[in-house]
Write an enzyme that holds these catalytic residues in place. Structure first.
Site, PDB file in Angstrom:
ATOM      1  N   LEU A   1       0.818  -1.221   0.000  1.00 26.32           N
ATOM      2  CA  LEU A   1       0.000   0.000   0.000  1.00 26.32           C
ATOM      3  C   LEU A   1       0.850   1.267   0.000  1.00 26.32           C
ATOM      4  O   LEU A   1       0.544   2.251   0.689  1.00 26.32           O
ATOM      5  CB  LEU A   1      -0.949   0.016   1.203  1.00 26.32           C
ATOM      6  CG  LEU A   1      -1.983  -1.121   1.245  1.00 26.32           C
ATOM      7  CD1 LEU A   1      -2.731  -1.101   2.571  1.00 26.32           C
ATOM      8  CD2 LEU A   1      -2.970  -0.999   0.086  1.00 26.32           C
TER       9      LEU A   1
ATOM     10  N   ASN B   1     -11.184  -1.482   1.202  1.00 29.40           N
ATOM     11  CA  ASN B   1     -10.273  -2.621   1.112  1.00 29.40           C
ATOM     12  C   ASN B   1     -10.107  -3.252   2.500  1.00 29.40           C
ATOM     13  O   ASN B   1      -9.220  -2.883   3.263  1.00 29.40           O
ATOM     14  CB  ASN B   1      -8.928  -2.147   0.561  1.00 29.40           C
ATOM     15  CG  ASN B   1      -7.949  -3.290   0.366  1.00 29.40           C
ATOM     16  OD1 ASN B   1      -8.282  -4.448   0.605  1.00 29.40           O
ATOM     17  ND2 ASN B   1      -6.743  -2.966  -0.050  1.00 29.40           N
TER      18      ASN B   1
ATOM     19  N   CYS C   1      -6.821  -6.654   2.000  1.00 29.57           N
ATOM     20  CA  CYS C   1      -5.490  -6.657   1.402  1.00 29.57           C
ATOM     21  C   CYS C   1      -4.561  -7.593   2.164  1.00 29.57           C
ATOM     22  O   CYS C   1      -4.303  -7.378   3.349  1.00 29.57           O
ATOM     23  CB  CYS C   1      -4.897  -5.255   1.390  1.00 29.57           C
ATOM     24  SG  CYS C   1      -3.345  -5.162   0.494  1.00 29.57           S
TER      25      CYS C   1
END
Length: 421
Positions: free
Chosen positions: A188, A242, A245
């Site tokens: 990320l 999200n 992840c």
């Protein structure tokens, strides 16, 4: 860079008379020289020409230079590169496409999907002109690919995962190839929500395509903070939460637990009036239970699925290849898994589903649509071919024409078992 040619791997011997640090510096110098040669070739120049700025009249053009000139000439005939299209006075590149009088209109009218009804409901309150969008993490912030393709043709783009504060990402290596896919552990990497809004908001407004912000975090407050910071950002039409992840520590906790996933969904819904999409993880013990919990908490759509946990081992070093050990597997290798989960979730919820996982062409997209998805995301395929999402759009348009359908919506869910009243 997606247009960079494949480079043959060069094994650089280690000089035992030098320290490891010195040997690594020598290897890096060699790679820098190769980069310099390649960048010069991209300008159809020699290193000397690139350094002096003076052309060599006697030098024959390179094959790569000829290919680049041909590509640019083709784009010029089609109306120029998307980033070069001028704006009509007083207008912006809204995601509704070029307006009358816009120099792009004539070019857009020649696209194969023009005149074909590809409009879909991607989420409650979000209708897109076609069911094809890009997947988070594979298309940057959208502006990078706008120099290569007409991104306004896409139904939407999903930006790179955005967190409250800037993240440097995971240690190297971050990517490893696998059969029919790749493993990634990017971690990320992003400049943080406030900087994303500041840096890309204006650019998104001019791209002419709907933008869905992918939101990630470690706590409920993290997700709410990102959405708060992105509020009012031009071009943004929805948020993709999200909760799944797999390449950051703790990144799957929310996505694996129905109650936690519902808690995040409710909190984000309370912060925004825009549609909220929850991205499901295939690594949850019961994906359908998580999907139902998110729907009950107010989710406007679900993305099925995120990457699948995987690993590769470097047999020479006898260690995992990725710096974090495991990472997220994406690409055609996971398509059967993603399709199965989409099929199962579609029978359990009443909100739209976005199919994701290994979509590379229109045939793949049709499988997801028939399994109950109303739209699809193209991700890993764009690394090999930046035009892949546009080819999917063209293929879906051709399918609608060939089968004389009124709309692409006619195929959504046709493979699902009949519902019992």
């Amino acid at each position: 860079m997606p247009w960079r040619r494949f480079r043959k791997k060069v094994e650089r011997p280690i000089d035992v008379s030098k320290s490891i640090e010195e040997s690594l510096e020598d290897a890096a110098d060699g790679e820098a020289d190769e980069d310099l040669v390649e960048l010069a070739e991209l300008d159809d120049a020699t290193i000397a020409e690139a350094a002096t700025g003076e052309p060599d009249e006697d030098r024959a053009p390179t094959e790569l230079g000829d290919r680049l000139r041909d590509a640019l000439a083709t784009e010029e005939q089609r109306g120029g590169l998307p980033s070069e299209w001028p704006l009509a006075r007083g207008t912006s590149r809204s995601h509704e496409g070029p307006s009358e009088g816009d120099p792009r209109a004539a070019t857009a009218a020649r696209y194969p999907e023009v005149g074909v009804d590809l409009e879909v409901e991607a989420a409650r309150g979000l209708r897109l002109k076609n069911p094809v969008m890009t997947a988070s993490g594979t298309f940057g912030q959208g502006v990078e690919y706008a120099e290569l393709i007409d991104v306004s043709r896409l139904g939407a783009i999903v930006n790179k995962g955005t967190t409250p504060a800037a993240r440097p990402g995971n240690p190297q290596y971050r990517i490893a190839e696998t059969p029919s896919g790749i493993l990634n552990s990017i971690g990320l990497e992003n400049p943080g929500a406030a900087e994303v809004a500041r840096k890309y908001g204006k650019a998104w407004a001019e791209l002419g395509v709907a933008v869905i912000v992918n939101v990630a975090g470690y706590s409920v407050d993290d997700y709410v903070y990102v959405v708060h910071e992105m509020t009012g950002t031009p071009g943004v039409v929805a948020y993709e939460i999200n909760v799944s992840c797999p390449n950051v520590k703790g990144g799957m906790l929310f996505g694996c637990d129905p109650d936690l996933a519902a808690e995040v969904t409710r909190a984000v819904k309370a912060e925004t009036d825009l549609p909220v999409i929850v991205k499901l993880t295939p690594n949850a013990p019961d994906v359908v239970a998580v999907a139902r919990a998110c729907e009950e908490a107010g989710a406007d759509a679900l993305t099925a699925i995120n990457t699948v946990l995987g690993m590769r081992i470097d047999t020479r070093r006898r260690r995992p290849i990725l710096g974090t050990g495991s990472g997220g597997l994406s690409g055609p290798a996971i398509r059967p898994i993603a399709l199965h989960i989409t099929y199962q979730v579609a029978q359990a919820v009443g909100i739209p589903i976005i199919g994701a996982g290994g979509v590379t062409n229109a045939q793949d997209a049709l499988e997801f649509l028939m399994a109950g998805a109303s739209s699809v995301q193209v991700g890993t395929a764009t690394f090999a071919d930046p035009l892949a999402p546009l080819k999917v759009i063209e293929g879906l348009a051709a399918y609608v024409k060939e089968h004389e359908l009124a709309s692409i919506r006619d195929v959504i869910g046709v493979a699902l078992p009949a519902r019992e009243d």
